[in-house]
Design a protein around this motif. Structure first.
Motif, PDB file in Angstrom:
ATOM      1  N   VAL A   1       2.050 -10.381  -9.906  1.00 10.83           N
ATOM      2  CA  VAL A   1       2.115 -10.009  -8.488  1.00 10.83           C
ATOM      3  C   VAL A   1       2.519 -11.234  -7.668  1.00 10.83           C
ATOM      4  CG1 VAL A   1       0.836  -9.090  -6.519  1.00 10.83           C
ATOM      5  CG2 VAL A   1       0.307  -8.287  -8.837  1.00 10.83           C
TER       6      VAL A   1
ATOM      7  N   LYS B   1       1.889 -13.127  -1.047  1.00 10.70           N
ATOM      8  CA  LYS B   1       2.142 -12.245   0.100  1.00 10.70           C
ATOM      9  C   LYS B   1       3.377 -12.657   0.905  1.00 10.70           C
ATOM     10  CE  LYS B   1      -1.036 -14.857   3.079  1.00 10.70           C
ATOM     11  NZ  LYS B   1      -2.262 -14.810   3.905  1.00 10.70           N
TER      12      LYS B   1
ATOM     13  N   THR C   1       6.603   0.606 -10.699  1.00 16.23           N
ATOM     14  CA  THR C   1       5.642   0.430  -9.601  1.00 16.23           C
ATOM     15  C   THR C   1       5.657   1.542  -8.579  1.00 16.23           C
ATOM     16  OG1 THR C   1       7.289  -0.914  -8.440  1.00 16.23           O
ATOM     17  CG2 THR C   1       5.667  -2.089  -9.777  1.00 16.23           C
TER      18      THR C   1
ATOM     19  N   THR D   1       0.638   1.675  -7.215  1.00 15.92           N
ATOM     20  CA  THR D   1      -0.057   0.479  -6.707  1.00 15.92           C
ATOM     21  C   THR D   1      -0.967   0.800  -5.523  1.00 15.92           C
ATOM     22  OG1 THR D   1       1.714  -0.108  -5.156  1.00 15.92           O
ATOM     23  CG2 THR D   1       1.894  -0.960  -7.428  1.00 15.92           C
TER      24      THR D   1
ATOM     25  N   LYS E   1       0.141   2.445  -2.918  1.00 14.39           N
ATOM     26  CA  LYS E   1       1.084   2.698  -1.829  1.00 14.39           C
ATOM     27  C   LYS E   1       2.191   3.578  -2.400  1.00 14.39           C
ATOM     28  CE  LYS E   1      -0.686  -0.386   1.161  1.00 14.39           C
ATOM     29  NZ  LYS E   1      -1.207  -0.043   2.504  1.00 14.39           N
TER      30      LYS E   1
ATOM     31  N   GLY F   1       5.762   0.192  -4.574  1.00 16.54           N
ATOM     32  CA  GLY F   1       5.169  -1.125  -4.780  1.00 16.54           C
ATOM     33  C   GLY F   1       5.509  -2.098  -3.674  1.00 16.54           C
TER      34      GLY F   1
ATOM     35  N   ASP G   1       5.868  -1.604  -0.647  1.00 14.71           N
ATOM     36  CA  ASP G   1       5.105  -1.351   0.583  1.00 14.71           C
ATOM     37  C   ASP G   1       3.924  -2.291   0.727  1.00 14.71           C
ATOM     38  OD1 ASP G   1       6.793   0.753   1.260  1.00 14.71           O
ATOM     39  OD2 ASP G   1       5.511   2.280   0.355  1.00 14.71           O
ATOM     40  N   ASN G   2       3.436  -2.842  -0.376  1.00 12.95           N
ATOM     41  CA  ASN G   2       2.309  -3.778  -0.315  1.00 12.95           C
ATOM     42  C   ASN G   2       2.675  -5.063   0.409  1.00 12.95           C
ATOM     43  OD1 ASN G   2      -0.021  -2.618  -2.107  1.00 12.95           O
ATOM     44  ND2 ASN G   2       1.856  -2.198  -3.239  1.00 12.95           N
ATOM     45  N   TRP G   3       3.974  -5.336   0.553  1.00  9.68           N
ATOM     46  CA  TRP G   3       4.442  -6.526   1.266  1.00  9.68           C
ATOM     47  C   TRP G   3       5.013  -6.168   2.635  1.00  9.68           C
ATOM     48  CZ3 TRP G   3       4.329  -6.098  -3.941  1.00  9.68           C
ATOM     49  CH2 TRP G   3       3.780  -7.163  -4.668  1.00  9.68           C
ATOM     50  N   GLN G   4       4.939  -4.894   3.005  1.00  6.08           N
ATOM     51  CA  GLN G   4       5.462  -4.405   4.290  1.00  6.08           C
ATOM     52  C   GLN G   4       6.914  -4.828   4.501  1.00  6.08           C
ATOM     53  OE1 GLN G   4       2.311  -6.010   6.843  1.00  6.08           O
ATOM     54  NE2 GLN G   4       1.403  -3.977   6.953  1.00  6.08           N
TER      55      GLN G   4
ATOM     56  N   SER H   1      -3.684   7.075  -2.590  1.00 14.98           N
ATOM     57  CA  SER H   1      -4.793   6.262  -2.047  1.00 14.98           C
ATOM     58  C   SER H   1      -5.867   6.027  -3.089  1.00 14.98           C
ATOM     59  CB  SER H   1      -5.380   6.934  -0.795  1.00 14.98           C
ATOM     60  OG  SER H   1      -5.974   8.165  -1.140  1.00 14.98           O
TER      61      SER H   1
ATOM     62  N   GLY I   1      -5.264   3.072  -5.214  1.00 13.84           N
ATOM     63  CA  GLY I   1      -5.461   1.778  -4.561  1.00 13.84           C
ATOM     64  C   GLY I   1      -6.901   1.340  -4.502  1.00 13.84           C
TER      65      GLY I   1
END
Length: 353
Positions: free
Chosen positions: A238, A241, A265, A270, A272, A275, A277-280, A349, A352
């Motif tokens: 991973v 961020k 992913t 993950t 979201k 995958g 999306d976890n970093w926007q 959800s 997660g």
């Protein structure tokens, strides 16, 4: 040493004699493979009645379990209605419905997306590589053709996708056929290629992309291709961020498309929808497969953002890329039923937690 080698050869011969005859060309020709007969929930059973916990869903595929009635019913209904149509000349309703559902799943920043279907992840990534170049070509920038990938990445086993991959153990045998793709080192903090420690490292792993683009010339670079979480070649690494926001900025600065390989992913795995999306961060192209149809029927997805679609539409208006089974009605019916099952049971959800 000689005796050890002789013993190994003898054991190999004995194993060969013990193995049952098969006409399948397996990955390991000296191994005997269990023959699976049925699946039920999280378990699979072989032809001897032995039960196995299908802990990784085959190969990251069976993400809603075996024997889900809703999916099987959707497949049966579609097979009784229309089993095949070729998307190069006609359309079918399950493909339209699946593409509309994927629009609902798409990151907001992608705008009005368009989806090209295939049979798997490698085909989807091949299409992404080709259409990324077409986007630049349609804009009068034909020199922007090079793809940058990462070492220790994996994007498929075709010549093109293996060239984009950095999985050296799988590339070495076919090295004479590897194409001229560029690679940067992965964001692997545990064994940092630069010998640094996060967070004091200044994110050299991300800025390596900028350096590589400048060295090759921005006028030559089409896209950067990456798995949000590095999968089979690095066992779920991973990135920090800050990594993908920096990557996105660099791609924007040099007019380079950002392709995310969500084969492993994607589809909620993950916690979201995707995958990335976890970093926007919003990509330009998403590719996915595996869990998109839960393993019930082969399906690959290539999703283009509005900017790319409009450029092609306003240019030649033609996409000279298709797959025989792309948009197959049975596969799309399976994919739609899988996504609806995931939504109904709030599996994204729950993943997660």
């Amino acid at each position: 040493m000689a005796n050890t080698y002789k013993a190994m050869r003898t054991n190999k011969k004995e194993l060969k004699m013990q193995r049952k005859k098969t006409n399948i060309l397996h990955h390991n020709l000296n191994a005997e493979y269990p023959v699976l007969q049925r699946g039920e929930g999280v378990y699979v059973f072989d032809n001897k009645g032995k039960r196995y916990l299908d802990a990784v869903g085959g190969v990251g595929v069976v993400n809603i379990g075996h024997g889900v009635e809703e999916v099987m019913e959707a497949i049966e209904k579609q097979m009784r209605t229309l089993a095949f149509s070729y998307n190069g000349t006609v359309d079918n309703q399950p493909a339209e419905d699946m593409a509309a559902k994927l629009q609902q799943w798409a990151p907001a920043g992608m705008g009005e997306t368009k989806t090209l279907f295939s049979s798997g992840g490698a085909e989807a990534n091949e299409g992404a590589i080709k259409l990324a170049y077409q986007y630049h070509w349609e804009r009068g920038l034909p020199s922007k053709k090079k793809i940058i990938g990462r070492w220790q990445s994996y994007h498929g086993n075709t010549i093109g996708t293996l060239s984009a991959s950095g999985r050296t153990s799988w590339r070495s045998m076919y090295d004479p056929y590897m194409l001229d793709f560029m690679h940067i080192s992965p964001p692997y903090c545990y064994r940092c290629p630069w010998g640094e420690s996060y967070p004091g490292c200044k994110m050299e792993c991300a800025y390596a992309l900028k350096k590589t683009i400048k060295q090759a010339g921005p006028e030559n670079i089409s896209a950067f291709l990456a798995e949000p979480v590095i999968g089979t070649s690095m066992s779920a690494v991973v990135p920090p961020k800050e990594y993908y926001p920096i990557i996105r900025e660099i791609c924007d600065e040099f007019d380079v498309l950002f392709i995310v390989d969500e084969v492993m992913t994607g589809v909620g795995r993950t916690g979201k929808p995707w995958g990335i999306d976890n970093w926007q961060v919003t990509p330009d192209i998403i590719t996915t497969s595996k869990g998109i149809s839960g393993g019930y029927s082969p399906l690959g997805v290539l999703m283009l953002n509005e900017k790319i679609c409009k450029t092609i539409e306003d240019g030649t208006g033609l996409v000279t890329h298709s797959c025989t089974y792309g948009g197959n009605p049975v596969s799309c019916a399976a994919g739609l039923a899988t996504l609806e099952y995931i939504e109904k049971n709030d599996l994204v959800s729950r993943a997660g937690i």
